[in-house]
Design an enzyme around this catalytic site. Structure first.
Site, PDB file in Angstrom:
ATOM      1  N   HIS A  32      32.130   3.629  39.855  1.00  0.00           N
ATOM      2  CA  HIS A  32      32.003   5.047  40.198  1.00  0.00           C
ATOM      3  C   HIS A  32      31.469   5.280  41.621  1.00  0.00           C
ATOM      4  O   HIS A  32      30.582   6.032  42.058  1.00  0.00           O
ATOM      5  CB  HIS A  32      30.792   5.724  39.554  1.00  0.00           C
ATOM      6  CG  HIS A  32      31.113   5.860  37.962  1.00  0.00           C
ATOM      7  ND1 HIS A  32      31.788   7.015  37.497  1.00  0.00           N
ATOM      8  CD2 HIS A  32      31.277   5.277  37.000  1.00  0.00           C
ATOM      9  CE1 HIS A  32      32.267   6.880  36.306  1.00  0.00           C
ATOM     10  NE2 HIS A  32      31.842   5.860  35.977  1.00  0.00           N
ATOM     11  N   THR A  33      32.134   4.379  42.526  1.00  0.00           N
ATOM     12  CA  THR A  33      31.822   4.371  43.863  1.00  0.00           C
ATOM     13  C   THR A  33      33.141   4.706  44.567  1.00  0.00           C
ATOM     14  O   THR A  33      33.208   5.284  45.835  1.00  0.00           O
ATOM     15  CB  THR A  33      31.829   2.943  44.502  1.00  0.00           C
ATOM     16  OG1 THR A  33      32.605   2.001  43.818  1.00  0.00           O
ATOM     17  CG2 THR A  33      30.064   2.375  44.024  1.00  0.00           C
ATOM     18  N   ASP A  34      34.398   4.703  43.987  1.00  0.00           N
ATOM     19  CA  ASP A  34      35.522   4.863  44.582  1.00  0.00           C
ATOM     20  C   ASP A  34      35.566   6.401  45.148  1.00  0.00           C
ATOM     21  O   ASP A  34      36.014   6.614  46.285  1.00  0.00           O
ATOM     22  CB  ASP A  34      36.879   4.393  43.927  1.00  0.00           C
ATOM     23  CG  ASP A  34      36.939   5.368  42.692  1.00  0.00           C
ATOM     24  OD1 ASP A  34      36.073   5.901  42.088  1.00  0.00           O
ATOM     25  OD2 ASP A  34      38.060   5.204  42.120  1.00  0.00           O
ATOM     26  N   GLY A 118      43.447   3.222  26.767  1.00  0.00           N
ATOM     27  CA  GLY A 118      42.089   3.899  26.528  1.00  0.00           C
ATOM     28  C   GLY A 118      41.115   2.844  26.544  1.00  0.00           C
ATOM     29  O   GLY A 118      39.981   2.944  25.897  1.00  0.00           O
ATOM     30  N   SER A 122      43.057   0.572  32.742  1.00  0.00           N
ATOM     31  CA  SER A 122      43.674   1.429  33.742  1.00  0.00           C
ATOM     32  C   SER A 122      45.139   1.436  33.506  1.00  0.00           C
ATOM     33  O   SER A 122      46.139   1.235  34.155  1.00  0.00           O
ATOM     34  CB  SER A 122      43.456   1.017  35.028  1.00  0.00           C
ATOM     35  OG  SER A 122      43.878   2.151  36.034  1.00  0.00           O
ATOM     36  N   SER A 124      46.854   4.033  32.759  1.00  0.00           N
ATOM     37  CA  SER A 124      47.445   5.389  33.226  1.00  0.00           C
ATOM     38  C   SER A 124      47.904   5.019  34.799  1.00  0.00           C
ATOM     39  O   SER A 124      48.747   5.453  34.981  1.00  0.00           O
ATOM     40  CB  SER A 124      46.536   6.503  32.968  1.00  0.00           C
ATOM     41  OG  SER A 124      45.357   6.117  33.476  1.00  0.00           O
ATOM     42  N   ASP A 169      42.217   2.708  40.765  1.00  0.00           N
ATOM     43  CA  ASP A 169      43.051   1.994  39.642  1.00  0.00           C
ATOM     44  C   ASP A 169      44.538   1.855  40.519  1.00  0.00           C
ATOM     45  O   ASP A 169      45.140   0.684  40.203  1.00  0.00           O
ATOM     46  CB  ASP A 169      43.160   2.959  38.446  1.00  0.00           C
ATOM     47  CG  ASP A 169      41.634   3.095  37.999  1.00  0.00           C
ATOM     48  OD1 ASP A 169      40.874   2.160  38.263  1.00  0.00           O
ATOM     49  OD2 ASP A 169      41.668   3.923  37.008  1.00  0.00           O
TER      50      ASP A 169
HETATM   51  C1  GLA Z   1      37.969   5.294  36.407  1.00  0.00           C
HETATM   52  C2  GLA Z   1      38.921   5.976  37.518  1.00  0.00           C
HETATM   53  C3  GLA Z   1      38.353   5.324  38.813  1.00  0.00           C
HETATM   54  C4  GLA Z   1      37.182   5.075  39.100  1.00  0.00           C
HETATM   55  C5  GLA Z   1      36.377   4.367  37.665  1.00  0.00           C
HETATM   56  C6  GLA Z   1      34.869   4.106  37.786  1.00  0.00           C
HETATM   57  O1  GLA Z   1      38.512   3.933  36.086  1.00  0.00           O
HETATM   58  O2  GLA Z   1      40.133   6.010  37.230  1.00  0.00           O
HETATM   59  O3  GLA Z   1      39.113   6.179  39.578  1.00  0.00           O
HETATM   60  O4  GLA Z   1      36.604   6.165  39.360  1.00  0.00           O
HETATM   61  O5  GLA Z   1      36.648   5.172  36.526  1.00  0.00           O
HETATM   62  O6  GLA Z   1      34.695   3.189  38.836  1.00  0.00           O
END
Ligand code: GLA
Length: 355
Positions: A32-34, A118, A122, A124, A169
């Site tokens: 949750h930093t991106d 899910g 990642s 998706s 991702d």
């Molecule tokens: C998901 C989002 C990313 C990122 C993470 C949390 O994977 O696709 O962009 O925000 O959550 O780090």
């Protein structure tokens, strides 16, 4: 990534087919930093999504999601207006590539994957990257370079599926390297490979069993909105510039505390890896988990259960990974440890590519 001219020999009467593979990713730390212009430390995994494209006559793209047994078809230039789930990625990828001026051609796409959907790995982004590479290659067009391509994939998720995901991702999928993680500073972005020498330790993911959902009405988008609200209250552009959020009301103060401390943990992890201090890496994973659970509040009981299972099995550290609200847990195990049932060991693998 290399733009190769290697083509799959194929029997299609209209010509030869091509195949693209894009890996999923594990984020070692920096969650949750991106979307806050911050730091993260992902690596591409060996598993991912494969898209085969065969040329077809006319102006239609036909797509077959093999694992789901589902199909879609649409006219080039008329991508919007219908579809859900995986179909939105196909339509969105085609539309966004065309918006970049890439002339696509009619084709038949077959999608398959060996990455769980899910589970926070990642799938998706892997789907989107593989689609873009296959669609460009079959059209004999050079795909955008990796940062613009990652941005394009992010737009597909944001604008077509409603998930406001960031660049983590797709960039991880496009920048993977065997044996290395990549430190990404989203300001820029700037990328620096970081050797992942685990000295016999193992990283493993364990699916919590709770499928995560990053769609439009998810907690994920709510967290993004909270970060924007915190920026407005602090009078800054991005939480990367925040030095403290303690003056803010609950829960914004804790959201900011997570982002500031998580950025620090990314560089502390890079330093610990450089020093070969795996115990410290484990402690940092634990600290990240506590912050994500208590300050950022993205954990759920199933995830806590999976973290506990890893700890019981001797993990040096374990944490929720990815967007949260379900998905997989990442844990670091010492060399002699036996992985708990269901845990899958993960190692850095190469980036997205044509096969
Ligand atoms: C998901 C989002 C990313 C990122 C993470 C949390 O994977 O696709 O962009 O925000 O959550 O780090």
């Amino acid at each position: 990534m290399r733009h190769s001219n290697t083509r799959l020999e194929h029997t299609s009467p209209e010509g030869r087919g091509v195949q693209a593979f894009a890996p999923g990713r594990v984020n070692l730390i920096g969650e949750h930093t991106d979307y806050n212009d911050g730091l993260c430390l992902p690596f591409a995994v060996e598993r991912g999504v494969t898209v085969t494209a065969e040329p077809a006559p006319g102006t239609t793209i036909e797509a077959h999601a093999e694992d789901l047994g589902e199909r879609d078809s649409f006219e080039l230039g008329a991508e919007s207006g219908a579809g859900d789930g995986w179909r939105l990625f196909v339509r969105g990828a085609a539309a966004e590539l065309r918006r970049e001026g890439i002339e696509l051609r009619a084709c038949r796409l077959t999608i398959s994957g060996d990455i769980p959907r899910g589970a926070g790995l990642s799938s998706s982004a892997a789907l989107c990257v593989a689609l873009c590479l296959a669609l460009c290659e079959i059209a004999e067009s050079r795909p955008p370079k990796r940062v613009p391509l990652a941005r394009l994939c992010s737009r597909v998720e944001n604008d077509w599926t409603g998930a406001q995901t960031g660049l983590l991702d797709p960039l991880a999928s496009l920048c993977g390297e065997r044996g290395r993680a990549v430190r990404i500073d989203m300001r820029g972005p700037q990328l620096r490979p970081v050797p992942l020498d685990l000295r016999g330790h193992q990283l493993a993911v364990l699916d919590s069993g709770a499928s995560h959902d990053l769609s439009a009405d998810s907690g994920y988008n709510e967290r993004r909105e909270e970060c924007r609200a915190a920026c407005r209250a602090l009078g800054i552009e991005s939480l990367r510039d925040a030095t403290s959020g303690e003056s803010l009301p609950e829960p914004l103060n804790r959201r900011v505390r997570h982002v500031i401390s998580e950025n620090e943990r990314v560089d502390a992890t890079v330093a610990a890896l450089e020093q070969g201090d795996l115990a410290e890496v484990g402690d940092l994973l634990d600290a990240s988990h506590h912050s994500l659970r208590d300050d950022y509040e993205v954990s759920v009981p199933e995830v806590e259960g999976a973290v506990e299972t890893c700890r019981q099995a001797g993990a040096l550290g374990a944490r929720i990974m990815g967007g949260g609200f379900g998905g997989s847990v990442l844990a670091l195990f010492p060399p002699e440890a036996q992985l708990p049932p269901g845990a899958v060991s993960v190692e850095p693998g190469p980036a997205a590519r044509l096969l």
